[in-house]
Structures are given as structure tokens and as C-alpha cells.
Motif scaffolding. Structure first.
Motif, PDB file in Angstrom:
ATOM      1  N   ASP A 101      69.524  48.882   7.283  1.00 33.97           N
ATOM      2  CA  ASP A 101      69.061  47.561   7.698  1.00 33.97           C
ATOM      3  C   ASP A 101      70.307  46.699   7.865  1.00 33.97           C
ATOM      4  O   ASP A 101      71.189  46.710   7.000  1.00 33.97           O
ATOM      5  N   CYS A 102      70.385  45.984   8.972  1.00 35.70           N
ATOM      6  CA  CYS A 102      71.612  45.245   9.293  1.00 35.70           C
ATOM      7  C   CYS A 102      71.334  43.787   9.605  1.00 35.70           C
ATOM      8  O   CYS A 102      70.237  43.417  10.021  1.00 35.70           O
ATOM      9  N   GLU A 103      72.378  43.001   9.425  1.00 29.78           N
ATOM     10  CA  GLU A 103      72.398  41.607   9.864  1.00 29.78           C
ATOM     11  C   GLU A 103      73.651  41.429  10.706  1.00 29.78           C
ATOM     12  O   GLU A 103      74.736  41.907  10.328  1.00 29.78           O
ATOM     13  N   PHE A 104      73.473  40.757  11.835  1.00 28.36           N
ATOM     14  CA  PHE A 104      74.576  40.569  12.784  1.00 28.36           C
ATOM     15  C   PHE A 104      74.670  39.120  13.230  1.00 28.36           C
ATOM     16  O   PHE A 104      73.671  38.406  13.275  1.00 28.36           O
ATOM     17  N   PHE A 105      75.878  38.736  13.637  1.00 26.95           N
ATOM     18  CA  PHE A 105      76.075  37.603  14.519  1.00 26.95           C
ATOM     19  C   PHE A 105      76.448  38.218  15.856  1.00 26.95           C
ATOM     20  O   PHE A 105      77.374  39.028  15.928  1.00 26.95           O
ATOM     21  N   MET A 106      75.731  37.826  16.907  1.00 32.19           N
ATOM     22  CA  MET A 106      75.955  38.420  18.217  1.00 32.19           C
ATOM     23  C   MET A 106      76.203  37.319  19.239  1.00 32.19           C
ATOM     24  O   MET A 106      75.720  36.196  19.086  1.00 32.19           O
ATOM     25  N   PHE A 107      76.945  37.690  20.268  1.00 32.32           N
ATOM     26  CA  PHE A 107      77.044  36.799  21.408  1.00 32.32           C
ATOM     27  C   PHE A 107      77.259  37.604  22.667  1.00 32.32           C
ATOM     28  O   PHE A 107      77.696  38.754  22.637  1.00 32.32           O
ATOM     29  N   SER A 108      76.909  36.980  23.781  1.00 32.21           N
ATOM     30  CA  SER A 108      76.960  37.626  25.087  1.00 32.21           C
ATOM     31  C   SER A 108      78.295  37.323  25.760  1.00 32.21           C
ATOM     32  O   SER A 108      79.011  36.404  25.349  1.00 32.21           O
ATOM     33  N   PRO A 109      78.628  38.061  26.822  1.00 31.87           N
ATOM     34  CA  PRO A 109      79.844  37.732  27.579  1.00 31.87           C
ATOM     35  C   PRO A 109      79.823  36.283  28.106  1.00 31.87           C
ATOM     36  O   PRO A 109      80.854  35.614  28.133  1.00 31.87           O
ATOM     37  N   GLU A 110      78.633  35.807  28.475  1.00 33.43           N
ATOM     38  CA  GLU A 110      78.519  34.421  28.981  1.00 33.43           C
ATOM     39  C   GLU A 110      78.841  33.421  27.868  1.00 33.43           C
ATOM     40  O   GLU A 110      79.545  32.428  28.085  1.00 33.43           O
ATOM     41  N   SER A 111      78.307  33.680  26.662  1.00 31.19           N
ATOM     42  CA  SER A 111      78.598  32.796  25.521  1.00 31.19           C
ATOM     43  C   SER A 111      80.082  32.816  25.176  1.00 31.19           C
ATOM     44  O   SER A 111      80.659  31.793  24.822  1.00 31.19           O
ATOM     45  N   LYS A 112      80.693  33.981  25.299  1.00 32.20           N
ATOM     46  CA  LYS A 112      82.122  34.104  25.003  1.00 32.20           C
ATOM     47  C   LYS A 112      82.944  33.289  26.005  1.00 32.20           C
ATOM     48  O   LYS A 112      83.909  32.614  25.617  1.00 32.20           O
ATOM     49  N   GLU A 113      82.577  33.343  27.269  1.00 34.25           N
ATOM     50  CA  GLU A 113      83.287  32.548  28.277  1.00 34.25           C
ATOM     51  C   GLU A 113      83.117  31.050  28.025  1.00 34.25           C
ATOM     52  O   GLU A 113      84.064  30.282  28.184  1.00 34.25           O
ATOM     53  N   LYS A 114      81.913  30.637  27.606  1.00 36.72           N
ATOM     54  CA  LYS A 114      81.687  29.225  27.238  1.00 36.72           C
ATOM     55  C   LYS A 114      82.604  28.843  26.084  1.00 36.72           C
ATOM     56  O   LYS A 114      83.199  27.764  26.075  1.00 36.72           O
ATOM     57  N   LEU A 115      82.703  29.738  25.103  1.00 38.45           N
ATOM     58  CA  LEU A 115      83.558  29.490  23.951  1.00 38.45           C
ATOM     59  C   LEU A 115      85.005  29.294  24.389  1.00 38.45           C
ATOM     60  O   LEU A 115      85.670  28.352  23.967  1.00 38.45           O
ATOM     61  N   PHE A 116      85.494  30.167  25.259  1.00 44.45           N
ATOM     62  CA  PHE A 116      86.880  30.073  25.709  1.00 44.45           C
ATOM     63  C   PHE A 116      87.146  28.775  26.464  1.00 44.45           C
ATOM     64  O   PHE A 116      88.225  28.196  26.362  1.00 44.45           O
ATOM     65  N   SER A 117      86.169  28.301  27.227  1.00 41.37           N
ATOM     66  CA  SER A 117      86.386  27.059  27.971  1.00 41.37           C
ATOM     67  C   SER A 117      86.309  25.835  27.058  1.00 41.37           C
ATOM     68  O   SER A 117      87.028  24.864  27.265  1.00 41.37           O
ATOM     69  N   LYS A 118      85.458  25.887  26.024  1.00 38.98           N
ATOM     70  CA  LYS A 118      85.313  24.745  25.123  1.00 38.98           C
ATOM     71  C   LYS A 118      86.355  24.734  24.000  1.00 38.98           C
ATOM     72  O   LYS A 118      86.717  23.668  23.498  1.00 38.98           O
ATOM     73  N   ALA A 119      86.796  25.923  23.583  1.00 42.73           N
ATOM     74  CA  ALA A 119      87.754  26.041  22.477  1.00 42.73           C
ATOM     75  C   ALA A 119      88.749  27.148  22.826  1.00 42.73           C
ATOM     76  O   ALA A 119      88.620  28.286  22.372  1.00 42.73           O
ATOM     77  N   PRO A 120      89.743  26.845  23.654  1.00 43.11           N
ATOM     78  CA  PRO A 120      90.658  27.864  24.180  1.00 43.11           C
ATOM     79  C   PRO A 120      91.406  28.687  23.132  1.00 43.11           C
ATOM     80  O   PRO A 120      91.814  29.811  23.414  1.00 43.11           O
ATOM     81  N   GLN A 121      91.562  28.164  21.912  1.00 41.59           N
ATOM     82  CA  GLN A 121      92.237  28.912  20.852  1.00 41.59           C
ATOM     83  C   GLN A 121      91.556  30.254  20.582  1.00 41.59           C
ATOM     84  O   GLN A 121      92.188  31.205  20.142  1.00 41.59           O
ATOM     85  N   PHE A 122      90.241  30.319  20.852  1.00 45.57           N
ATOM     86  CA  PHE A 122      89.505  31.557  20.581  1.00 45.57           C
ATOM     87  C   PHE A 122      89.927  32.694  21.510  1.00 45.57           C
ATOM     88  O   PHE A 122      89.805  33.858  21.139  1.00 45.57           O
ATOM     89  N   GLU A 123      90.407  32.347  22.682  1.00 40.57           N
ATOM     90  CA  GLU A 123      90.882  33.401  23.585  1.00 40.57           C
ATOM     91  C   GLU A 123      92.036  34.164  22.928  1.00 40.57           C
ATOM     92  O   GLU A 123      92.098  35.395  22.977  1.00 40.57           O
TER      93      GLU A 123
END
Length: 193
Positions: A101-123
Motif C-alpha cells: 500500500d503506497c502514498e505518493f505526491f504526484m505531478f504531471s509534465p504540465e504541472s512541472k512546467e507551471k512550477l518552472f515558470s512560477k518558481a524557476p529555482q525548481f528547474e
């Protein structure tokens, strides 16, 4: 709730609270039962997952129909098919299945691109994570080619000391590239020392 993943992503890059809040807002929390296929070969992989709790295996099926385990992902590890499905935009050749049984935090490629544009340090943080993943993969390839089965198992135990109590022996044998019977002989030999 987010402290585990925030600590993981902050190992190589420092983030301020606002950047972490942006990151956390783009994550999707999922609870997934044991023996769930997160990805089938031939499907497009549309996620990257951080394992909060549980154990996952990533594998492919070889020309003889045998499952070959490429990765065990346990707590604080990332799992996906980023190299082929996400970046190459081709159907995946791997399967990803929960072993517990697992627990995850997941995100999509689209969410990742949003992250990079809003918080570039994550790239930069994800680039470093990718480089470390590549180094681990190359090291695993080196060990697979150059080490004896006993050495591979001993190093596996150093890397994953609790995993033999969590997953079936035949999965470990598949990961090491040996038969379950041969692994049993190695375990018996090690136990005598």
C-alpha cells in the motif's frame, strides 16, 4: 503534510517559503493499494511520483517473457518513466507496480512546467535530481556487468537493508539479474558466515 517531499527537494537547492508553497500547490496526493499498476508498457507515462510511504517496482518484460526489475522505489524516492515516455513523447516500455500500500505526491509534465515558470529555482533542483538519477543508473549498470552475484547482493543489502523483509525474493533476484534459486544459495552462504 509536505515536510517529507520539501526536505527531499531542498537537499541541493534552497527555497523560500513562497516557492515551496507554489510547489506544494501543484502536487496531487494519492493513496494507492498494493498490486496496483501505475503504468503499463505501451501507455504514455504522464506522472512523476514521490514515494511518501510504501514500495514500488519498475520493470520491463524481456524477449523471453521474463520480468526484469530496473528499480525499487521506497520512501523518499522518485519513480516515473521520464527518460522515454515523458521526454521522448513515446509509449513507455516499462511497467510500474505498487508492491505495498503506497502514498505518493504526484505531478504531471504540465504541472512541472507551471512550477518552472512560477518558481524557476525548481528547474535547477530537478536537473540535479536527474543528474543524480543518471549517476545511480550508470553505477547500477557498472555493477551489473562487473560484479559477482554475491557482491551484487551484498551491495543491494547495503543500499536497501530492510527491503528483503518487504518484497518477495524473486523480485530481488530479478533486480540482481540472477535466478531466485541462485539467490537462495547466496543467502544461505552469507548466513553461514
Amino acid at each position: 503534510m509536505y515536510s517529507q517531499i520539501n526536505k527531499n527537494i531542498s537537499r541541493y537547492v534552497s527555497f523560500d517559503q513562497q516557492e515551496l508553497e507554489i510547489f506544494n500547490s501543484l502536487l496531487e496526493f494519492k493513496s494507492v493499494p498494493k498490486k496496483t499498476m501505475l503504468l503499463q508498457g505501451g501507455e504514455m507515462c504522464n506522472f512523476e511520483a514521490f514515494v511518501v510511504k510504501g514500495c514500488v517496482r519498475k520493470y520491463y518484460i524481456d524477449a523471453n517473457g521474463f520480468e526484469v526489475i530496473l528499480q525499487f522505489a521506497i520512501e523518499n524516492a522518485w519513480v516515473s518513466d521520464i527518460s522515454f515516455s515523458i521526454y521522448e513523447d513515446k509509449p513507455s516500455r516499462v511497467f510500474i507496480e505498487t508492491l505495498e500500500d503506497c502514498e505518493f505526491f504526484m505531478f504531471s509534465p504540465e504541472s512541472k512546467e507551471k512550477l518552472f515558470s512560477k518558481a524557476p529555482q525548481f528547474e535547477r533542483a530537478f536537473r540535479i535530481l536527474m543528474q543524480r538519477s543518471l549517476a545511480v543508473t550508470q553505477d547500477r549498470l557498472f555493477h551489473t556487468i562487473s560484479k559477482t552475484a554475491t557482491d551484487k547482493y551484498t551491495e543491494f543489502l547495503l543500499q536497501y537493508p530492510a527491503l528483503p523483509q518487504r518484497v518477495a525474493q524473486h523480485y530481488i533476484a530479478s533486480y540482481l539479474g540472477i535466478s531466485a534459486e541462485f539467490l537462495s544459495k547466496i543467502r544461505n552462504k552469507i548466513a553461514k558466515y
